[in-house]
Scaffold this motif. Sequence first.
Motif, PDB file in Angstrom:
ATOM      1  N   HIS A 198      67.285 111.307  52.147  1.00 50.96           N
ATOM      2  CA  HIS A 198      67.741 111.892  51.313  1.00 50.96           C
ATOM      3  C   HIS A 198      68.443 113.250  51.550  1.00 50.96           C
ATOM      4  O   HIS A 198      69.590 113.363  50.926  1.00 50.96           O
ATOM      5  CB  HIS A 198      66.869 112.107  49.991  1.00 50.96           C
ATOM      6  CG  HIS A 198      66.150 110.976  49.201  1.00 50.96           C
ATOM      7  ND1 HIS A 198      67.253 110.126  48.472  1.00 50.96           N
ATOM      8  CD2 HIS A 198      65.225 110.428  48.944  1.00 50.96           C
ATOM      9  CE1 HIS A 198      66.374 109.336  47.934  1.00 50.96           C
ATOM     10  NE2 HIS A 198      65.179 109.632  48.153  1.00 50.96           N
ATOM     11  N   ASN A 216      66.919 110.853  41.904  1.00 52.57           N
ATOM     12  CA  ASN A 216      67.724 109.951  42.580  1.00 52.57           C
ATOM     13  C   ASN A 216      68.082 108.609  42.001  1.00 52.57           C
ATOM     14  O   ASN A 216      67.408 108.125  41.286  1.00 52.57           O
ATOM     15  CB  ASN A 216      67.194 109.747  43.969  1.00 52.57           C
ATOM     16  CG  ASN A 216      67.109 110.843  44.844  1.00 52.57           C
ATOM     17  OD1 ASN A 216      68.225 111.453  45.255  1.00 52.57           O
ATOM     18  ND2 ASN A 216      65.922 111.275  45.294  1.00 52.57           N
ATOM     19  N   GLU A 271      68.431 105.455  46.163  1.00 50.38           N
ATOM     20  CA  GLU A 271      67.041 105.084  47.123  1.00 50.38           C
ATOM     21  C   GLU A 271      67.335 103.988  47.853  1.00 50.38           C
ATOM     22  O   GLU A 271      66.478 104.009  48.962  1.00 50.38           O
ATOM     23  CB  GLU A 271      66.144 104.520  45.617  1.00 50.38           C
ATOM     24  CG  GLU A 271      65.350 105.670  44.931  1.00 50.38           C
ATOM     25  CD  GLU A 271      64.758 106.635  45.781  1.00 50.38           C
ATOM     26  OE1 GLU A 271      64.000 106.264  46.539  1.00 50.38           O
ATOM     27  OE2 GLU A 271      65.116 107.942  45.741  1.00 50.38           O
ATOM     28  N   HIS A 281      61.307 108.289  42.604  1.00 50.96           N
ATOM     29  CA  HIS A 281      62.319 107.618  43.428  1.00 50.96           C
ATOM     30  C   HIS A 281      62.093 106.057  42.533  1.00 50.96           C
ATOM     31  O   HIS A 281      61.382 105.222  43.199  1.00 50.96           O
ATOM     32  CB  HIS A 281      61.409 107.460  44.804  1.00 50.96           C
ATOM     33  CG  HIS A 281      61.241 108.479  45.622  1.00 50.96           C
ATOM     34  ND1 HIS A 281      62.030 109.185  46.492  1.00 50.96           N
ATOM     35  CD2 HIS A 281      60.424 109.520  45.303  1.00 50.96           C
ATOM     36  CE1 HIS A 281      61.846 110.253  46.846  1.00 50.96           C
ATOM     37  NE2 HIS A 281      60.589 110.697  46.212  1.00 50.96           N
ATOM     38  N   HIS A 301      62.364 108.232  54.890  1.00 48.09           N
ATOM     39  CA  HIS A 301      63.158 108.032  53.717  1.00 48.09           C
ATOM     40  C   HIS A 301      63.282 109.402  53.008  1.00 48.09           C
ATOM     41  O   HIS A 301      64.498 109.686  52.792  1.00 48.09           O
ATOM     42  CB  HIS A 301      61.830 107.213  52.370  1.00 48.09           C
ATOM     43  CG  HIS A 301      62.625 107.190  51.218  1.00 48.09           C
ATOM     44  ND1 HIS A 301      63.144 105.862  50.833  1.00 48.09           N
ATOM     45  CD2 HIS A 301      62.481 107.990  50.045  1.00 48.09           C
ATOM     46  CE1 HIS A 301      63.468 106.255  49.435  1.00 48.09           C
ATOM     47  NE2 HIS A 301      62.879 107.470  49.175  1.00 48.09           N
ATOM     48  N   GLU A 302      62.498 110.657  53.074  1.00 49.02           N
ATOM     49  CA  GLU A 302      63.113 111.814  52.389  1.00 49.02           C
ATOM     50  C   GLU A 302      64.036 112.390  53.156  1.00 49.02           C
ATOM     51  O   GLU A 302      64.996 113.067  52.910  1.00 49.02           O
ATOM     52  CB  GLU A 302      61.812 112.777  52.254  1.00 49.02           C
ATOM     53  CG  GLU A 302      60.832 112.111  51.121  1.00 49.02           C
ATOM     54  CD  GLU A 302      61.267 112.091  49.852  1.00 49.02           C
ATOM     55  OE1 GLU A 302      62.266 112.622  49.536  1.00 49.02           O
ATOM     56  OE2 GLU A 302      60.599 111.307  49.484  1.00 49.02           O
TER      57      GLU A 302
HETATM   58 ZN   LIG Z   1      63.629 108.425  47.283  1.00 49.66          ZN
END
Ligand SMILES: [Zn+2]
Length: 459
Positions: free
Chosen positions: A140, A193, A198, A241, A136-137
């Motif tokens: 980003h 974010n 997200e 998040h 997930h990171e």
């Molecule tokens: Zn996030």
Amino acid sequence: MRTRVKGDVGKKFLAMLALACLAVAPVSLLAQAPQFKPGFNLFSHDQDIQVGKESVVEVEKQVPLVKDARIESYVSTLGHRMVGFAPGNTDYPWTFKVVDSQDINAFALPGGFLYVNRGVLEAADDEAQVAGVIAHEIGHVVMRHGTHQASQAMLAQMPLAILGGVLGQSGSLTAQLAQVGIGLGVNSLMLKNSRSAESQADQVGTYILYRAGYDPHAMAQFFQIIEKKYPQRTIEFFSDHPNPENRIQKVDALIPELGPAKQGRTDSPEFQLAKKETLALPAPPKGKGEQPVAQAMSPPPAPSSQLTKYRADAFAIAYPSNWKVQESQDGVTLAPPGGVMTGAQGEWAQAYGASVSKYVPPKKGYGLVDATNQMIEAMRQSNANLRVVEQKGLRLRGRPALSTRMENDSPLEGKKEIDHLITVRGRNAIISVIFVAPQSAFDSYQPTFDAMLKSLELR
Ligand SMILES: [Zn+2]
């Protein structure tokens, strides 16, 4: 003065910015990985890395890191493996570090600098869940959400023509960012974010998990598990998040589009060992309290003595011609460049300038004092230390008005501010004007505020 952005106001502001933004990849495009598209961005790929490196210095002054070779190496190895399956441009100097905090959180700086809290390792059941958080990171980073956020904030404050030139110049990006109120530390706007960012990080993360051979449900599952298991500890993760609507359902819906179902890996002995070692670490140092939105920066340029008129349906007001205009649902914020920042929850934080809004009372004959006190109560919701120091009646344009002087914490680190609220009964609404400046600068802004108030027309 912090203003909580309620649904529509925020949406309108975002819609305004969205004019300049490319839409994020719709869900249906997920099957073709190259379709993941980063949003509008004023920074170059190399500038992402430069901003990231400068941020690392600030962040690591603020957060303690776990110094344990085996735990560090486990997270770093896992992170680098996941990058190998990420879509888009992954040419970044990736680093993966463990923060000595038991809050369940992780964050990524532009340019590929990832931080995973030890709380993630402690709360996860298996490797796939940690891999999901890391994926997930990585999402980003490759979608460049940090500098996308910064670009939007800059665009809100400067015309694009000027911005292009500013960012093209050599010299410190940090100084440019500071000018629009964006710091580089753990409270940087670049780490806050939006829900759409997200959602996109969820999509990219799930895609990476699938390609890396993990159970693609693991990331969304982890969010769900921590929500149930540690209701009081999830807050931290979701403040960095924000939880997109129907997060789990959205991720579940796109998994079949990733490709043929396969038995994904969930755990490894290495994870269980790393988890055990993390749980055995000494207790982390105590965290700091609530942080200001921005570090003290150089003050905005002096207000121009030349005034421009802003006209709305219920009022008109003059403001210095070098100030920026940000319209909202019920009014307008007028502020010098760098006078308004965006805080942790997407709220506006105004350190300098004025905002004018109209309030339609619930019934005819609604008292000015009642309406004013209601507004002050509403402000107190997002300004815990707001304190009324003086309230008195006056007449403005022949109408009854109320002047309320308040002290408050400035969104600038270590500063106090004055909020001077003027409420006056207009034709069909109550018009409020709030003048804001740090305490130390308020006197120098007084002549400007006086001129603005004198120009106020009620329509
Ligand atoms: Zn996030």
